[in-house]
Design an enzyme around this catalytic site. Structure first.
Site, PDB file in Angstrom:
ATOM      1  N   GLY A  12     -37.544  45.292  -6.745  1.00  0.00           N
ATOM      2  CA  GLY A  12     -36.568  44.203  -6.921  1.00  0.00           C
ATOM      3  C   GLY A  12     -37.099  42.918  -6.300  1.00  0.00           C
ATOM      4  O   GLY A  12     -36.342  42.089  -5.814  1.00  0.00           O
ATOM      5  N   GLY A  15     -35.953  39.413  -7.322  1.00  0.00           N
ATOM      6  CA  GLY A  15     -34.514  39.149  -7.200  1.00  0.00           C
ATOM      7  C   GLY A  15     -34.186  38.172  -6.078  1.00  0.00           C
ATOM      8  O   GLY A  15     -35.044  37.773  -5.286  1.00  0.00           O
ATOM      9  N   LEU A  17     -32.287  38.486  -3.321  1.00  0.00           N
ATOM     10  CA  LEU A  17     -32.401  38.906  -1.924  1.00  0.00           C
ATOM     11  C   LEU A  17     -33.840  38.776  -1.424  1.00  0.00           C
ATOM     12  O   LEU A  17     -34.092  38.294  -0.326  1.00  0.00           O
ATOM     13  CB  LEU A  17     -31.927  40.365  -1.771  1.00  0.00           C
ATOM     14  CG  LEU A  17     -31.933  40.866  -0.334  1.00  0.00           C
ATOM     15  CD1 LEU A  17     -30.764  40.295   0.448  1.00  0.00           C
ATOM     16  CD2 LEU A  17     -31.903  42.384  -0.278  1.00  0.00           C
ATOM     17  N   LYS A 148     -27.205  48.118   0.226  1.00  0.00           N
ATOM     18  CA  LYS A 148     -25.938  48.605  -0.275  1.00  0.00           C
ATOM     19  C   LYS A 148     -25.734  48.110  -1.704  1.00  0.00           C
ATOM     20  O   LYS A 148     -26.438  47.196  -2.106  1.00  0.00           O
ATOM     21  CB  LYS A 148     -24.819  48.148   0.640  1.00  0.00           C
ATOM     22  CG  LYS A 148     -24.487  46.651   0.571  1.00  0.00           C
ATOM     23  CD  LYS A 148     -23.132  46.462   1.185  1.00  0.00           C
ATOM     24  CE  LYS A 148     -22.320  45.526   0.388  1.00  0.00           C
ATOM     25  NZ  LYS A 148     -22.350  44.167   0.773  1.00  0.00           N
ATOM     26  N   ASP A 177     -27.270  47.551   6.921  1.00  0.00           N
ATOM     27  CA  ASP A 177     -26.010  46.835   7.010  1.00  0.00           C
ATOM     28  C   ASP A 177     -26.370  45.577   7.788  1.00  0.00           C
ATOM     29  O   ASP A 177     -26.604  45.634   9.000  1.00  0.00           O
ATOM     30  CB  ASP A 177     -24.965  47.658   7.788  1.00  0.00           C
ATOM     31  CG  ASP A 177     -23.621  46.955   7.817  1.00  0.00           C
ATOM     32  OD1 ASP A 177     -23.603  45.736   8.084  1.00  0.00           O
ATOM     33  OD2 ASP A 177     -22.599  47.600   7.562  1.00  0.00           O
ATOM     34  N   HIS A 178     -26.477  44.465   7.090  1.00  0.00           N
ATOM     35  CA  HIS A 178     -27.085  43.305   7.762  1.00  0.00           C
ATOM     36  C   HIS A 178     -26.239  42.789   8.921  1.00  0.00           C
ATOM     37  O   HIS A 178     -26.744  42.080   9.779  1.00  0.00           O
ATOM     38  CB  HIS A 178     -27.436  42.197   6.768  1.00  0.00           C
ATOM     39  CG  HIS A 178     -26.284  41.363   6.332  1.00  0.00           C
ATOM     40  ND1 HIS A 178     -25.375  41.791   5.397  1.00  0.00           N
ATOM     41  CD2 HIS A 178     -25.868  40.135   6.711  1.00  0.00           C
ATOM     42  CE1 HIS A 178     -24.466  40.844   5.217  1.00  0.00           C
ATOM     43  NE2 HIS A 178     -24.732  39.836   6.004  1.00  0.00           N
ATOM     44  N   LYS A 182     -27.117  41.142  13.238  1.00  0.00           N
ATOM     45  CA  LYS A 182     -26.681  39.864  13.816  1.00  0.00           C
ATOM     46  C   LYS A 182     -26.728  39.956  15.341  1.00  0.00           C
ATOM     47  O   LYS A 182     -26.270  40.942  15.921  1.00  0.00           O
ATOM     48  CB  LYS A 182     -25.255  39.521  13.358  1.00  0.00           C
ATOM     49  CG  LYS A 182     -25.163  39.228  11.854  1.00  0.00           C
ATOM     50  CD  LYS A 182     -23.760  38.776  11.489  1.00  0.00           C
ATOM     51  CE  LYS A 182     -23.541  38.744   9.993  1.00  0.00           C
ATOM     52  NZ  LYS A 182     -24.167  37.623   9.302  1.00  0.00           N
ATOM     53  N   HIS A 240     -19.445  46.553   6.838  1.00  0.00           N
ATOM     54  CA  HIS A 240     -19.555  45.601   7.952  1.00  0.00           C
ATOM     55  C   HIS A 240     -18.393  45.680   8.947  1.00  0.00           C
ATOM     56  O   HIS A 240     -18.599  45.735  10.159  1.00  0.00           O
ATOM     57  CB  HIS A 240     -19.631  44.171   7.427  1.00  0.00           C
ATOM     58  CG  HIS A 240     -20.659  43.958   6.350  1.00  0.00           C
ATOM     59  ND1 HIS A 240     -21.896  44.546   6.386  1.00  0.00           N
ATOM     60  CD2 HIS A 240     -20.634  43.215   5.211  1.00  0.00           C
ATOM     61  CE1 HIS A 240     -22.597  44.172   5.316  1.00  0.00           C
ATOM     62  NE2 HIS A 240     -21.844  43.368   4.586  1.00  0.00           N
ATOM     63  N   LYS A 340     -12.643  36.204   0.905  1.00  0.00           N
ATOM     64  CA  LYS A 340     -13.430  35.117   0.311  1.00  0.00           C
ATOM     65  C   LYS A 340     -12.520  33.924   0.051  1.00  0.00           C
ATOM     66  O   LYS A 340     -11.312  34.082  -0.076  1.00  0.00           O
ATOM     67  CB  LYS A 340     -14.061  35.591  -0.999  1.00  0.00           C
ATOM     68  CG  LYS A 340     -15.137  36.642  -0.768  1.00  0.00           C
ATOM     69  CD  LYS A 340     -16.127  36.696  -1.899  1.00  0.00           C
ATOM     70  CE  LYS A 340     -17.158  37.778  -1.700  1.00  0.00           C
ATOM     71  NZ  LYS A 340     -18.230  37.405  -0.747  1.00  0.00           N
TER      72      LYS A 340
HETATM   73  C1  BG6 Z   1     -22.469  40.955   1.939  1.00  0.00           C
HETATM   74  C2  BG6 Z   1     -21.419  40.971   0.872  1.00  0.00           C
HETATM   75  O1  BG6 Z   1     -22.747  42.255   2.352  1.00  0.00           O
HETATM   76  O2  BG6 Z   1     -22.008  40.193   3.040  1.00  0.00           O
HETATM   77  C3  BG6 Z   1     -21.099  39.561   0.453  1.00  0.00           C
HETATM   78  O3  BG6 Z   1     -21.879  41.707  -0.236  1.00  0.00           O
HETATM   79  C4  BG6 Z   1     -20.732  38.710   1.644  1.00  0.00           C
HETATM   80  O4  BG6 Z   1     -20.044  39.549  -0.510  1.00  0.00           O
HETATM   81  C5  BG6 Z   1     -21.767  38.842   2.731  1.00  0.00           C
HETATM   82  O5  BG6 Z   1     -20.669  37.376   1.199  1.00  0.00           O
HETATM   83  C6  BG6 Z   1     -21.312  38.148   3.987  1.00  0.00           C
HETATM   84  O6  BG6 Z   1     -22.367  38.096   4.880  1.00  0.00           O
HETATM   85  P1  BG6 Z   1     -22.421  37.030   6.047  1.00  0.00           P
HETATM   86  O7  BG6 Z   1     -23.611  37.410   6.842  1.00  0.00           O
HETATM   87  O8  BG6 Z   1     -22.531  35.675   5.399  1.00  0.00           O
HETATM   88  O9  BG6 Z   1     -21.131  37.141   6.792  1.00  0.00           O
END
Ligand code: BG6
Length: 488
Positions: A12, A15, A17, A148, A177-178, A182, A240, A340
């Site tokens: 990918g 893409g 990301l 994910k 899980d980003h 953080k 998250h 959102k």
């Molecule tokens: C992603 C979601 O995992 O996290 C998105 O798929 C969301 O929809 C994003 O916008 C939010 O990430 P952050 O780091 O900007 O809070």
């Protein structure tokens, strides 16, 4: 610094990301000396590009996302491209011989990291083929980073996991899980377990409730197709939000080893009170944005977004009262909310302490404010303690005061993007900040009931204006408990 030789293969790679996060992160790791000459990266994509074209594209996106591009040309000599058909085993055979070639040329010790940053329907196909073609058969380590969504419910997650574990062991699988990358999320554990003053109070004797908010001003952007099938519950809560809850709620681990920490997180997640279908309305609130104004700009309603069903029942906002039924937390609600097109971009935890046993100041009509510990995760990063104190020389009137620590711009320059830290962790073999399968299982089974109930009972959407704090019911969720959301 630990330099780990490795071949990184990104599926990918053309893409979004890869362009926005992965390559800028890899470049930054290289520039900082965390990756050295013993590194090679193969970008995999469908497009019929060659190395030169791919490098040109990647260089352009790195330049766009990273300020200091010193050593970029050096980095680009480690980047390659392979045009690939994920369904064709011949593509993998070609990839194998290419990998072996690069392994010899860059002395990569047979270490291979595969990064799946592609449409989830291909995850299983790719992992099967990686094994079948012999790509996972190497003298070094093989690791898999997987983006994910990991399934769309417990059942599909189980099926996917069964498929992936045919080719990779659990300890070789790094589910991203980003949020766990953080800085201030990682700080939750440090704050709790390296300070004498919080842990003694960190329980239902002293804490009234904990609030976790992640609000966004963005809408669904160009991801309508994915999002309309997912929604805030699966896109944010299942991963998250519940990850943050588990870090706040877990027991102290017996060591900082990845397994010890993850075991405690799993226990916390498994203690979450399951919600029955008949209780969904008492514990959960859903919302979907109507048109409105965000940051001074008029925006359309969710149902008018591109690739979204005009009658969509998908929530773009979720608030919930999460109860953790164990000794430490019995009776303490964890309120979570995410949405959102809200008023502000903000990720924050507020820990509200209980009142002092008796208010000595009440005769002076003095209301005492709640003591709060605020953890600002984004965009501000830092910690605040809200206390009552005497501010003025005369009288003994109390005033709320704030002790605050905020990361300065200087500190921030040294903090890395979440992805950068996570990729480096994976290279080092540290899985602490990745999601374990048992964590996924617990979170999916928790949200599944809610998701199913909501699908069967459509809501009168839209029910909140873009640019607001979400639906009124989200406020009611707390006022019913004589509490309110802390918005500053
Ligand atoms: C992603 C979601 O995992 O996290 C998105 O798929 C969301 O929809 C994003 O916008 C939010 O990430 P952050 O780091 O900007 O809070």
């Amino acid at each position: 610094k630990q330099n780990i030789p490795c071949l990184i293969t990104i599926f990918g790679a053309t893409g979004d990301l890869s362009h926005r996060k992965l390559f800028p992160s890899l470049f930054h790791l290289f520039q900082q000396g965390n990756l050295n000459e013993h590194i090679a990266i193969i970008g995999i994509g469908r497009r019929n590009w060659d190395n030169a074209k791919f490098r040109e594209e990647i260089k352009a996106s790195i330049t766009k996302h990273v300020k200091d591009t010193d050593r970029i040309d050096d980095f680009m000599t480690h980047v390659y491209y392979q045009s690939h058909d994920v369904n064709n085993i011949e593509s993998y055979k070609k990839l194998l011989s290419f990998s072996e070639e690069l392994d010899a040329e860059y002395k990569l010790a047979g270490n291979r990291l595969f990064y799946l940053a592609m449409a989830p329907e291909f995850f299983g196909t790719v992992t099967d083929a990686l094994k079948e073609s012999g790509l996972t058969d190497t003298d070094g380590f093989t690791r898999l980073i997987i983006e994910k969504p990991f399934g769309t419910d417990l059942k599909s997650a189980e099926a996917l996991n069964a498929q992936i574990t045919r080719s990779f062991k659990e300890e070789e699988i790094y589910r991203i899980d980003h949020y766990l990358g953080k800085d201030m999320v990682q700080n939750i554990e440090i704050l709790r377990f390296s300070n004498a003053m919080f842990e003694p109070l960190w329980n239902n004797k002293y804490i009234s409730n904990i609030q976790v908010t992640s609000s966004e001003t963005l809408g669904v952007e160009d991801r309508g197709g994915y999002y309309d099938n997912s929604g805030a519950l699966k896109d944010m809560v299942q991963n998250h939000m519940l990850q943050i809850v588990s870090l706040l709620a877990m027991e102290p681990p017996i060591s900082l080893e990845s397994d010890d920490i993850r075991n405690e997180k799993v226990k916390a997640l498994r203690s979450i009170r399951q919600v029955k279908p008949s209780e969904v309305r008492s514990y959960f609130v859903r919302g979907q944005y109507d048109k409105g104004t965000v940051n001074g700009e008029a925006v359309p309603k969710y149902r008018d977004e591109e690739n979204v069903n005009p009658e969509s029942n998908t929530p773009t906002f979720v608030a919930a009262k999460v109860m953790i039924d164990n000794f430490r937390w019995a009776g303490v609600p964890f309120y979570i909310r995410t949405g959102k097109r809200m008023k502000k971009k903000e990720i924050r935890v507020v820990v509200e302490f209980k009142e002092v046993p008796m208010n000595l100041y009440y005769k002076r009509d003095q209301h005492l404010d709640s003591n709060l510990l605020v953890i600002n995760i984004q965009p501000n990063e830092g910690i605040e303690l809200h206390l009552n104190a005497r501010k003025y020389v005369e009288g003994i009137d109390t005033e709320p005061v704030k002790l605050s620590y905020a990361l300065t711009a200087q500190d921030k320059m040294n903090t890395v993007d979440a992805y950068e830290g996570l990729i480096y962790d994976c290279l080092k073999g540290d899985a602490t900040n990745f999601t374990h399968w048992e964590e996924l299982k617990a979170t999916w089974s928790y949200v599944d009931t809610v998701d199913q109930y909501w699908r069967e009972h459509p809501a009168p959407f839209p029910n909140y204006q873009a640019g607001s704090n979400g639906p009124v019911k989200s406020e009611l969720l707390l006022t019913r408990d004589n509490l309110h959301w802390w918005d500053f």
